[in-house]
Design a protein around this motif. Structure first.
Motif, PDB file in Angstrom:
ATOM      1  N   VAL A   1      -2.788   3.665  -3.004  1.00  0.00           N
ATOM      2  CA  VAL A   1      -2.525   2.808  -4.155  1.00  0.00           C
ATOM      3  C   VAL A   1      -2.169   1.414  -3.646  1.00  0.00           C
ATOM      4  CG1 VAL A   1      -1.105   2.415  -6.200  1.00  0.00           C
ATOM      5  CG2 VAL A   1      -1.708   4.756  -5.524  1.00  0.00           C
ATOM      6  N   ILE A   2      -2.935   0.421  -4.096  1.00  0.00           N
ATOM      7  CA  ILE A   2      -2.708  -0.964  -3.696  1.00  0.00           C
ATOM      8  C   ILE A   2      -2.073  -1.711  -4.866  1.00  0.00           C
ATOM      9  CG2 ILE A   2      -3.754  -3.071  -2.778  1.00  0.00           C
ATOM     10  CD1 ILE A   2      -6.196  -1.431  -2.026  1.00  0.00           C
TER      11      ILE A   2
ATOM     12  N   VAL B   1       0.861  -1.175   0.000  1.00  0.00           N
ATOM     13  CA  VAL B   1       0.000   0.000   0.000  1.00  0.00           C
ATOM     14  C   VAL B   1       0.901   1.230   0.000  1.00  0.00           C
ATOM     15  CG1 VAL B   1      -1.805   1.276   1.210  1.00  0.00           C
ATOM     16  CG2 VAL B   1      -1.822  -1.229   1.237  1.00  0.00           C
ATOM     17  N   ASN B   2       0.774   2.035  -1.037  1.00  0.00           N
ATOM     18  CA  ASN B   2       1.608   3.225  -1.201  1.00  0.00           C
ATOM     19  C   ASN B   2       3.097   2.887  -1.134  1.00  0.00           C
ATOM     20  OD1 ASN B   2      -0.770   4.767  -1.331  1.00  0.00           O
ATOM     21  ND2 ASN B   2      -0.796   5.020   0.896  1.00  0.00           N
ATOM     22  N   GLY B   3       3.463   1.740  -1.697  1.00  0.00           N
ATOM     23  CA  GLY B   3       4.852   1.335  -1.768  1.00  0.00           C
ATOM     24  C   GLY B   3       5.383   0.605  -0.558  1.00  0.00           C
ATOM     25  N   THR B   4       4.585   0.494   0.511  1.00  0.00           N
ATOM     26  CA  THR B   4       5.002  -0.203   1.724  1.00  0.00           C
ATOM     27  C   THR B   4       4.420  -1.614   1.736  1.00  0.00           C
ATOM     28  OG1 THR B   4       5.118   1.849   2.993  1.00  0.00           O
ATOM     29  CG2 THR B   4       4.970  -0.208   4.246  1.00  0.00           C
ATOM     30  N   THR B   5       5.280  -2.615   1.840  1.00  0.00           N
ATOM     31  CA  THR B   5       4.816  -4.003   1.830  1.00  0.00           C
ATOM     32  C   THR B   5       4.027  -4.307   3.103  1.00  0.00           C
ATOM     33  OG1 THR B   5       6.686  -4.720   0.479  1.00  0.00           O
ATOM     34  CG2 THR B   5       5.536  -6.416   1.746  1.00  0.00           C
ATOM     35  N   MET B   6       2.822  -4.816   2.920  1.00  0.00           N
ATOM     36  CA  MET B   6       1.941  -5.153   4.030  1.00  0.00           C
ATOM     37  C   MET B   6       1.718  -6.661   4.167  1.00  0.00           C
ATOM     38  SD  MET B   6       1.253  -2.360   5.531  1.00  0.00           S
ATOM     39  CE  MET B   6       0.934  -0.606   5.407  1.00  0.00           C
ATOM     40  N   GLN B   7       1.566  -7.339   3.036  1.00  0.00           N
ATOM     41  CA  GLN B   7       1.420  -8.792   3.036  1.00  0.00           C
ATOM     42  C   GLN B   7       2.589  -9.398   2.271  1.00  0.00           C
ATOM     43  OE1 GLN B   7      -2.887  -8.820   1.593  1.00  0.00           O
ATOM     44  NE2 GLN B   7      -2.979 -10.422   3.160  1.00  0.00           N
ATOM     45  N   ASN B   8       3.196 -10.427   2.840  1.00  0.00           N
ATOM     46  CA  ASN B   8       4.353 -11.072   2.225  1.00  0.00           C
ATOM     47  C   ASN B   8       4.415 -12.496   2.774  1.00  0.00           C
ATOM     48  OD1 ASN B   8       6.750 -11.775   1.045  1.00  0.00           O
ATOM     49  ND2 ASN B   8       7.953 -10.115   1.909  1.00  0.00           N
ATOM     50  N   GLU B   9       3.739 -13.409   2.108  1.00  0.00           N
ATOM     51  CA  GLU B   9       3.513 -14.725   2.701  1.00  0.00           C
ATOM     52  C   GLU B   9       3.401 -15.782   1.614  1.00  0.00           C
ATOM     53  OE1 GLU B   9       3.833 -17.102   4.961  1.00  0.00           O
ATOM     54  OE2 GLU B   9       2.962 -15.748   6.465  1.00  0.00           O
TER      55      GLU B   9
ATOM     56  N   GLY C   1       0.792 -12.297 -12.522  1.00  0.00           N
ATOM     57  CA  GLY C   1       0.706 -10.902 -12.907  1.00  0.00           C
ATOM     58  C   GLY C   1       0.658  -9.971 -11.716  1.00  0.00           C
ATOM     59  N   THR C   2       0.184  -8.744 -11.966  1.00  0.00           N
ATOM     60  CA  THR C   2       0.162  -7.691 -10.947  1.00  0.00           C
ATOM     61  C   THR C   2      -1.137  -6.912 -11.014  1.00  0.00           C
ATOM     62  OG1 THR C   2       2.573  -7.427 -11.067  1.00  0.00           O
ATOM     63  CG2 THR C   2       1.334  -5.610 -10.102  1.00  0.00           C
ATOM     64  N   GLN C   3      -1.703  -6.629  -9.863  1.00  0.00           N
ATOM     65  CA  GLN C   3      -2.833  -5.701  -9.756  1.00  0.00           C
ATOM     66  C   GLN C   3      -2.327  -4.350  -9.261  1.00  0.00           C
ATOM     67  OE1 GLN C   3      -5.939  -7.139  -7.178  1.00  0.00           O
ATOM     68  NE2 GLN C   3      -6.640  -8.686  -8.645  1.00  0.00           N
ATOM     69  N   ARG C   4      -2.942  -3.267  -9.740  1.00  0.00           N
ATOM     70  CA  ARG C   4      -2.652  -1.933  -9.219  1.00  0.00           C
ATOM     71  C   ARG C   4      -3.952  -1.138  -9.216  1.00  0.00           C
ATOM     72  NH1 ARG C   4      -1.269   3.372 -10.289  1.00  0.00           N
ATOM     73  NH2 ARG C   4       0.487   4.193  -9.033  1.00  0.00           N
TER      74      ARG C   4
END
Length: 309
Positions: free
Chosen positions: A288-289, A231-239, A297-300
């Motif tokens: 921004v998520i 979120v806004n460039g800060t990693t929140m989920q990493n699993e 792929g990637t969602q934005r």
């Protein structure tokens, strides 16, 4: 426009599979269509224009979807994180002391994984948007939260499917962000009725799907994928998906004992640790998520405020 994507290039499938073809119609006939898609990928798209994937707006891959099955509390660390967040808020509504609550939760998770069943509810297809569309934050929620998930697309019908056969029903996988209005889930007037899943999970735009539907054969082990959300460039989920209490095969088998799964159905497999409720941070207009899952792929998505109609 239904496209096959190769190396960041997209190719219109209609000249090869018919003017009326759609991703949904392909999924409906997945057993016969998959070899056709693989042949096109192997032999190339001679005589047709290639499009840059980055220049396209990805729509939700399945239109329309079938049933949307949503697994709740299906990642061990996610449940423990939500517990810690409740403790940080001083929420003692369950009547347990902190130490007792932690121990009871761990024992319950162990028992669920060993002997219990997944908890699955139904969602609304009206919440679905594309992988780059805006997310509208409801004006009556102060706690909109992200939940990046592995989404499973069913390609064959099944009823009372054995766990060992369940993955044979999978057409492919997508990214799903199954957003939640946390403050709408619990209702003071609900009592034994429990959680209000309708209010908490189904706001318009609360389910970005895609950008790609990747055939299962090209994904590999669904329990060995990496999920990352920022979120806004800060990693929140990493699993890793290995933290699921009930894997994809177990979820499919369970759902098929309650309902019949059919081509076009989508199963959301639960969200890993790192939700906003655990961080004590919720989404705001302008946020921004960005979300990725290995090979999908990637969602934005940009968050916007709900405006009066």
């Amino acid at each position: 426009m239904p496209c096959l994507v190769l190396d960041e290039r997209a190719y219109d499938l209609r000249p090869f599979l018919g003017a009326d073809v759609s991703i949904r119609s392909i999924v409906d006939e997945w057993t016969t269509r998959l070899p056709e898609l693989q042949k096109l990928a192997d032999e190339g798209f001679t005589g047709t224009a290639e499009l840059r994937l980055a220049d396209l707006r990805p729509l939700p891959p399945l239109q329309p979807t079938g049933q949307i099955f949503q697994a709740a509390a299906n990642y061990r660390q996610h449940v423990l994180d939500l517990l810690s967040a409740a403790e940080d808020r001083g929420d003692t509504s369950d009547g347990l002391a902190d130490g007792d609550r932690r121990q009871n939760t761990r024992e319950l998770l162990d028992a669920r994984a060993a002997e219990g069943r997944p908890f699955v509810f139904l969602g609304s297809s009206h919440a679905i948007v594309g992988a780059t569309d805006e997310i509208t934050l409801p004006s009556d929620s102060q706690q909109p939260d992200w939940e990046l998930e592995l989404a499973v697309v069913i390609g064959r019908s099944g009823r009372r499917v054995a766990v060992e056969d369940a993955l044979d029903l999978v057409a492919g996988y997508m990214i799903g962000n199954d957003l939640t209005a946390r403050d709408a889930l619990a209702r003071w007037d609900a009592g034994v009725l429990g959680i209000d899943w309708l209010a908490g999970k189904n706001s318009p735009s609360f389910l970005p799907l895609g950008p790609l539907l990747v055939p299962a054969v090209h994904v590999g082990d669904p329990q060995d994928l990496h999920i990352v959300l920022a979120v806004n460039g800060t990693t929140m989920q990493n699993e890793s998906t290995s933290d699921m209490l009930f894997g994809v095969a177990q979820l499919i088998a369970h759902i098929s004992t309650v309902a019949e799964v059919r081509p076009g159905d989508v199963i959301l497999t639960g969200s890993p640790a790192g939700n906003g409720a655990a961080h004590g941070v919720f989404l705001q207009p302008g946020d921004v998520i960005e979300g990725t899952i290995t090979g999908l792929g990637t969602q934005r998505n940009v968050c916007v405020a709900e405006t009066a109609r």
